[in-house]
Design a protein around this motif. Structure first.
Motif, PDB file in Angstrom:
ATOM      1  N   ILE A  33     -30.193  -1.482   4.924  1.00  0.00           N
ATOM      2  CA  ILE A  33     -29.692  -0.868   3.699  1.00  0.00           C
ATOM      3  C   ILE A  33     -29.378  -1.931   2.657  1.00  0.00           C
ATOM      4  O   ILE A  33     -29.695  -1.771   1.474  1.00  0.00           O
ATOM      5  CB  ILE A  33     -28.458   0.007   4.005  1.00  0.00           C
ATOM      6  N   ALA A  34     -28.765  -3.042   3.069  1.00  0.00           N
ATOM      7  CA  ALA A  34     -28.440  -4.118   2.134  1.00  0.00           C
ATOM      8  C   ALA A  34     -29.705  -4.724   1.530  1.00  0.00           C
ATOM      9  O   ALA A  34     -29.756  -5.005   0.324  1.00  0.00           O
ATOM     10  CB  ALA A  34     -27.617  -5.192   2.834  1.00  0.00           C
ATOM     11  N   LEU A  35     -30.735  -4.921   2.342  1.00  0.00           N
ATOM     12  CA  LEU A  35     -31.997  -5.449   1.825  1.00  0.00           C
ATOM     13  C   LEU A  35     -32.646  -4.480   0.847  1.00  0.00           C
ATOM     14  O   LEU A  35     -33.167  -4.883  -0.198  1.00  0.00           O
ATOM     15  CB  LEU A  35     -32.956  -5.768   2.976  1.00  0.00           C
ATOM     16  N   TRP A  36     -32.613  -3.198   1.176  1.00  0.00           N
ATOM     17  CA  TRP A  36     -33.181  -2.185   0.299  1.00  0.00           C
ATOM     18  C   TRP A  36     -32.456  -2.181  -1.050  1.00  0.00           C
ATOM     19  O   TRP A  36     -33.081  -2.118  -2.101  1.00  0.00           O
ATOM     20  CB  TRP A  36     -33.104  -0.817   0.980  1.00  0.00           C
ATOM     21  N   LEU A  37     -31.128  -2.270  -1.027  1.00  0.00           N
ATOM     22  CA  LEU A  37     -30.361  -2.291  -2.267  1.00  0.00           C
ATOM     23  C   LEU A  37     -30.638  -3.557  -3.067  1.00  0.00           C
ATOM     24  O   LEU A  37     -30.702  -3.520  -4.303  1.00  0.00           O
ATOM     25  CB  LEU A  37     -28.864  -2.169  -1.965  1.00  0.00           C
ATOM     26  N   ALA A  38     -30.820  -4.691  -2.402  1.00  0.00           N
ATOM     27  CA  ALA A  38     -31.126  -5.930  -3.098  1.00  0.00           C
ATOM     28  C   ALA A  38     -32.492  -5.849  -3.781  1.00  0.00           C
ATOM     29  O   ALA A  38     -32.643  -6.256  -4.941  1.00  0.00           O
ATOM     30  CB  ALA A  38     -31.084  -7.105  -2.128  1.00  0.00           C
ATOM     31  N   VAL A  39     -33.481  -5.309  -3.091  1.00  0.00           N
ATOM     32  CA  VAL A  39     -34.808  -5.143  -3.684  1.00  0.00           C
ATOM     33  C   VAL A  39     -34.735  -4.202  -4.883  1.00  0.00           C
ATOM     34  O   VAL A  39     -35.313  -4.466  -5.943  1.00  0.00           O
ATOM     35  CB  VAL A  39     -35.820  -4.629  -2.630  1.00  0.00           C
ATOM     36  N   PHE A  40     -34.001  -3.120  -4.737  1.00  0.00           N
ATOM     37  CA  PHE A  40     -33.845  -2.172  -5.834  1.00  0.00           C
ATOM     38  C   PHE A  40     -33.193  -2.844  -7.045  1.00  0.00           C
ATOM     39  O   PHE A  40     -33.638  -2.670  -8.179  1.00  0.00           O
ATOM     40  CB  PHE A  40     -33.007  -0.976  -5.373  1.00  0.00           C
ATOM     41  N   ALA A  41     -32.139  -3.624  -6.816  1.00  0.00           N
ATOM     42  CA  ALA A  41     -31.447  -4.300  -7.912  1.00  0.00           C
ATOM     43  C   ALA A  41     -32.363  -5.298  -8.613  1.00  0.00           C
ATOM     44  O   ALA A  41     -32.363  -5.390  -9.851  1.00  0.00           O
ATOM     45  CB  ALA A  41     -30.195  -4.993  -7.387  1.00  0.00           C
ATOM     46  N   LEU A  42     -33.133  -6.042  -7.838  1.00  0.00           N
ATOM     47  CA  LEU A  42     -34.053  -7.007  -8.446  1.00  0.00           C
ATOM     48  C   LEU A  42     -35.133  -6.315  -9.265  1.00  0.00           C
ATOM     49  O   LEU A  42     -35.488  -6.768 -10.362  1.00  0.00           O
ATOM     50  CB  LEU A  42     -34.690  -7.883  -7.364  1.00  0.00           C
ATOM     51  N   ARG A  43     -35.651  -5.202  -8.753  1.00  0.00           N
ATOM     52  CA  ARG A  43     -36.673  -4.457  -9.506  1.00  0.00           C
ATOM     53  C   ARG A  43     -36.096  -3.895 -10.801  1.00  0.00           C
ATOM     54  O   ARG A  43     -36.756  -3.911 -11.851  1.00  0.00           O
ATOM     55  CB  ARG A  43     -37.251  -3.335  -8.653  1.00  0.00           C
ATOM     56  N   GLU A  44     -34.874  -3.384 -10.746  1.00  0.00           N
ATOM     57  CA  GLU A  44     -34.243  -2.855 -11.946  1.00  0.00           C
ATOM     58  C   GLU A  44     -33.989  -3.962 -12.967  1.00  0.00           C
ATOM     59  O   GLU A  44     -34.197  -3.760 -14.157  1.00  0.00           O
ATOM     60  CB  GLU A  44     -32.929  -2.157 -11.593  1.00  0.00           C
TER      61      GLU A  44
END
Length: 54
Positions: A33-44
């Motif tokens: 979940i933490a990795l998914w949120l980090a990827v999402f934040a970087l994409r945003e």
């Protein structure tokens, strides 16, 4: 107030099973979940920079 009640109810439903899950599974799920949120934040952040540059 209704939003707060709904959020706490949802949190209880989601965290209830975690309390009964084995620790390695809980840590692995938390890492995913933490990795998914980090990827999402970087994409945003990347998308926001691209929009402001145009």
């Amino acid at each position: 107030m209704l939003f707060l009640v709904a959020a706490l109810l949802l949190l209880g439903v989601l965290l209830g099973p975690v309390a009964h899950a084995p620790l390695p599974f809980t840590l692995a799920a938390g890492t995913v979940i933490a990795l998914w949120l980090a990827v999402f934040a970087l994409r945003e952040r990347h998308a926001r920079r691209r929009r402001s540059a145009d």
